[in-house]
Design an enzyme around this catalytic site. Sequence first.
Site, mmCIF file in Angstrom:
data_model
loop_
_atom_site.group_PDB
_atom_site.id
_atom_site.type_symbol
_atom_site.label_atom_id
_atom_site.label_comp_id
_atom_site.label_asym_id
_atom_site.label_seq_id
_atom_site.Cartn_x
_atom_site.Cartn_y
_atom_site.Cartn_z
ATOM 1 N N TYR A 182 0.798 -1.230 0.000
ATOM 2 C CA TYR A 182 0.000 0.000 0.000
ATOM 3 C C TYR A 182 0.832 1.282 0.000
ATOM 4 O O TYR A 182 0.270 2.381 -0.038
ATOM 5 C CB TYR A 182 -0.957 -0.008 1.199
ATOM 6 C CG TYR A 182 -1.920 -1.180 1.159
ATOM 7 C CD1 TYR A 182 -2.819 -1.324 0.100
ATOM 8 C CD2 TYR A 182 -1.920 -2.161 2.154
ATOM 9 C CE1 TYR A 182 -3.691 -2.406 0.038
ATOM 10 C CE2 TYR A 182 -2.793 -3.242 2.103
ATOM 11 C CZ TYR A 182 -3.666 -3.353 1.045
ATOM 12 O OH TYR A 182 -4.538 -4.430 0.973
ATOM 13 N N HIS B 134 -8.445 2.109 -5.632
ATOM 14 C CA HIS B 134 -7.646 1.230 -4.780
ATOM 15 C C HIS B 134 -6.181 1.601 -4.962
ATOM 16 O O HIS B 134 -5.752 1.925 -6.082
ATOM 17 C CB HIS B 134 -7.847 -0.238 -5.143
ATOM 18 C CG HIS B 134 -9.253 -0.686 -4.934
ATOM 19 N ND1 HIS B 134 -9.768 -0.929 -3.686
ATOM 20 C CD2 HIS B 134 -10.267 -0.882 -5.809
ATOM 21 C CE1 HIS B 134 -11.035 -1.273 -3.800
ATOM 22 N NE2 HIS B 134 -11.366 -1.244 -5.084
#
Length: 165
Positions: free
Chosen positions: A32, A109
């Site tokens: 991430y 995302h």
Amino acid sequence: MAKNPSNSKILPIYIINGPNLNLLGTRQPEIYGRATLGEIEKLCAERAKGHGLATVFLQSNKEGELVEFLQEARATASGVIINAAGYTHTSVAILDAIEMLKLPVIEVHLSNPARREDFRHLSFVAKAATGSITGLGVNSYLLAIDAVAAFLAGPQAKEKTRKKK
Ligand code: DQA
């Protein structure tokens, strides 16, 4: 980048973040990235400002709260950007709430769920969103802001582009 001349009349873009995104920065940075949610919030505000738009940046770990943010957006937002995180892959309630929005809705995302485990390949959000931007880290959010701004500046803004399934 096209500016919006009448910024005062335009409602903010809601940027809605789901569970565990409050831990960005330390949460699996190899997947991430290292930016915290606070840093992403700042970058989003700057990007939107370049378009003459404001942002309301929200996060919750609770599915019902995310549904409430989406319901609120019906009257108070010009567009919605949503990273529903884990609920992307499970939540009919979030899908139903997005279906009620007559606004551009961009799914984002940080990672690319299509390249990951099979259970991440289904997105309930994508079934109702105007479009999806994934796999580009923080740029997924920034490009989603550009997409909402382009939508609001263009002829599509007056049409209902999302079809009922
Ligand atoms: C995520 C992808 C989801 O599959 C995951 O559950 C997340 C983060 C992303 O931004 O890459 O929590 O939404």
